[in-house]
Write an enzyme that holds these catalytic residues in place. Structure first.
Site, PDB file in Angstrom:
ATOM      1  N   TYR A 165      27.001  31.409  42.099  1.00  0.00           N
ATOM      2  CA  TYR A 165      27.313  30.073  41.589  1.00  0.00           C
ATOM      3  C   TYR A 165      26.045  29.305  41.233  1.00  0.00           C
ATOM      4  O   TYR A 165      26.057  28.465  40.342  1.00  0.00           O
ATOM      5  CB  TYR A 165      28.083  29.270  42.649  1.00  0.00           C
ATOM      6  CG  TYR A 165      29.458  29.820  42.893  1.00  0.00           C
ATOM      7  CD1 TYR A 165      29.619  30.958  43.672  1.00  0.00           C
ATOM      8  CD2 TYR A 165      30.574  29.235  42.331  1.00  0.00           C
ATOM      9  CE1 TYR A 165      30.873  31.499  43.886  1.00  0.00           C
ATOM     10  CE2 TYR A 165      31.834  29.764  42.547  1.00  0.00           C
ATOM     11  CZ  TYR A 165      31.969  30.893  43.320  1.00  0.00           C
ATOM     12  OH  TYR A 165      33.211  31.427  43.525  1.00  0.00           O
ATOM     13  N   LYS A 224      29.574  43.274  50.636  1.00  0.00           N
ATOM     14  CA  LYS A 224      29.620  44.485  49.810  1.00  0.00           C
ATOM     15  C   LYS A 224      28.268  45.172  49.976  1.00  0.00           C
ATOM     16  O   LYS A 224      27.511  45.402  49.014  1.00  0.00           O
ATOM     17  CB  LYS A 224      29.892  44.056  48.346  1.00  0.00           C
ATOM     18  CG  LYS A 224      30.170  45.199  47.383  1.00  0.00           C
ATOM     19  CD  LYS A 224      31.546  45.826  47.565  1.00  0.00           C
ATOM     20  CE  LYS A 224      31.728  46.998  46.604  1.00  0.00           C
ATOM     21  NZ  LYS A 224      32.876  47.831  46.975  1.00  0.00           N
ATOM     22  N   ASP A 269      36.395  44.804  49.243  1.00  0.00           N
ATOM     23  CA  ASP A 269      37.574  45.465  48.659  1.00  0.00           C
ATOM     24  C   ASP A 269      38.574  45.836  49.756  1.00  0.00           C
ATOM     25  O   ASP A 269      39.784  45.624  49.627  1.00  0.00           O
ATOM     26  CB  ASP A 269      37.178  46.687  47.818  1.00  0.00           C
ATOM     27  CG  ASP A 269      35.979  47.435  48.361  1.00  0.00           C
ATOM     28  OD1 ASP A 269      35.369  46.961  49.338  1.00  0.00           O
ATOM     29  OD2 ASP A 269      35.645  48.510  47.835  1.00  0.00           O
ATOM     30  N   ASP A 314      35.764  32.574  47.839  1.00  0.00           N
ATOM     31  CA  ASP A 314      36.565  31.889  46.823  1.00  0.00           C
ATOM     32  C   ASP A 314      37.849  32.693  46.567  1.00  0.00           C
ATOM     33  O   ASP A 314      38.969  32.161  46.571  1.00  0.00           O
ATOM     34  CB  ASP A 314      35.723  31.804  45.540  1.00  0.00           C
ATOM     35  CG  ASP A 314      36.311  30.861  44.519  1.00  0.00           C
ATOM     36  OD1 ASP A 314      37.397  30.315  44.773  1.00  0.00           O
ATOM     37  OD2 ASP A 314      35.695  30.682  43.450  1.00  0.00           O
ATOM     38  N   ASP A 329      41.967  32.114  48.384  1.00  0.00           N
ATOM     39  CA  ASP A 329      43.141  31.882  47.535  1.00  0.00           C
ATOM     40  C   ASP A 329      44.196  32.947  47.785  1.00  0.00           C
ATOM     41  O   ASP A 329      45.392  32.660  47.814  1.00  0.00           O
ATOM     42  CB  ASP A 329      42.755  31.850  46.045  1.00  0.00           C
ATOM     43  CG  ASP A 329      42.585  30.425  45.564  1.00  0.00           C
ATOM     44  OD1 ASP A 329      42.235  29.570  46.405  1.00  0.00           O
ATOM     45  OD2 ASP A 329      42.810  30.155  44.364  1.00  0.00           O
TER      46      ASP A 329
END
Ligand code: NAD
Length: 358
Positions: free
Chosen positions: A142, A189, A221, A245, A249
């Protein structure tokens, strides 16, 4: 306890639901002999209309001087349909987060038994789920350098993390785990990304300082899959900005409705407490918004900002009791809900308040 609380209702249903968050705070103050004083400030579209600025200086001054902020939501269809608008409501939100130095976003996924059938997942998979997400807010792709070549054939976003950014949020996550199920799952990751290898290294160092808390490292994942396969295996989930993020959700769907979920953004200063939903133009001004996410944001404020765990429990229990009595807003009603049990924002808020006082 004396506390100075700033209420920023914002736009749309933000204005309708914070009314009930504030009433709950006032009721808790009376019940537990606390002195909560309230101030109000404007932000978002409402502030642009009044001053031309989505975050007026006066709001920022009041925010910095307060002990905690209860926020509603910002947004207006005028800007959603005009991406080129230079002054926008969300600029206010981004600026206040930056000015307050909020680096951790906490999102509890708390499932009420009465709402198990509101989710698209099977009740037997969901029952007993209670997850607290810690999403890092200041680093990652970001804020890294962004590039695009002149021919428009190449673009890049730099993913970066500083050690101190990982350390401070990891500490918060481990502290929280100690008060809950004593488990942290750190999601990264690390098989591919250098930032994730640093993340994992730092989390391992912090984990060593909390031997009473069990640590698991999981690739993003796998975590995305496990979250819908077996959500109750998670207690505290600690992760970076981008992974958080997406995962939060995904997790919001476990609870069934946006109208049920609260979040807290914290740093070293004033904390910011808000429902995860937006200003919901489609139902704004119609007394249809579910006020429970705002009320649960108050429970988070009492717990995290003020350390008032008993008071927070009383608020959460009042929400649970309201649902148990069969009361629903439209977003959490189903085919079996009796029409007379479907309430508007104000009647639902009043029910919680009534049960809070019992
Ligand atoms: P939204 O969260 O406002 O609404 C999504 C859907 O969920 C809508 O159908 C809405 O009616 C429903 N919903 C949301 N909250 C509800 C509640 N409490 N009770 C019942 N139903 C509820 O998201 P959106 O429609 O994508 O965005 C609307 C506006 O909100 C946009 O301008 C967007 O920029 C803004 N927004 C603001 C925030 C924030 O302030 N933190 C977050 C997300 C979106």
């Amino acid at each position: 306890m004396k506390k100075n609380i700033l209420i920023i209702p914002g736009d749309g249903i933000g204005q309708e639901v914070t009314v009930w968050g504030k009433q709950v705070l006032a009721s808790i103050a009376a019940q537990f002999n606390h002195e909560f004083s309230f101030q109000e400030a404007i932000m978002g579209h409402t502030a642009i209309e009044a001053t031309g600025n989505p975050l007026p200086d006066e709001t920022l001054v009041k925010a910095k001087a307060s002990d905690a902020i209860l926020f509603g939501a910002i947004g207006h269809q005028k800007y959603d349909n005009d991406p080129s608008a230079k002054v926008r409501p969300e600029q206010g939100l981004l600026k206040i987060r930056k000015e307050l130095g909020l680096y951790a976003n906490l999102r509890p996924i708390l499932l009420f038994d009465e709402l198990l059938d509101a989710s698209s997942l099977k009740p037997e998979v969901l029952r007993g789920t209670d997850i607290l997400f810690f999403r890092e807010l200041t680093g990652d792709v970001y804020f890294g350098e962004k590039k695009r070549n002149e021919q428009n054939t190449f673009a890049s976003d730099l993913m970066n993390y500083n050690r101190y950014e990982v350390e401070r949020i990891a500490r918060k996550a481990y502290e929280a785990a100690r008060t809950r199920g004593k488990k942290v799952c750190s999601v990264d990751k690390a098989n591919v990304l250098e930032t994730s290898r640093l993340w994992r290294e730092v989390v391992q160092e912090i984990a060593a300082q909390y031997p009473d808390v069990e640590t698991e490292h999981m690739f993003i994942d796998n975590a995305a899959m496990q979250l819908v396969k077996n959500p109750k295996k998670f207690d505290v989930v600690l992760t970076a900005n981008l992974f958080g993020d997406i995962l939060t959700d995904e997790a919001s769907q476990i609870a069934g409705s946006m109208g049920m979920l609260a979040s807290a953004s914290i740093g070293d200063g004033t904390g910011f407490f808000e429902p995860i939903h937006g200003s919901a133009h489609d139902i704004a001004g119609q007394d249809k918004a579910n006020p429970l996410a705002s009320i649960l944001s108050v429970a988070l404020m009492l717990d995290i900002a003020f350390g008032l765990q008993e008071e927070a429990r009383v608020v959460t229990n009042a929400v649970a009791a309201t649902l148990k009595s069969g009361w629903r807003t439209g977003d959490i009603a189903n085919a079996e809900t009796r029409p007379e049990n479907i309430l508007g924002t104000n009647a639902m808020g009043a029910k919680v308040l009534e049960l809070l006082k019992k």
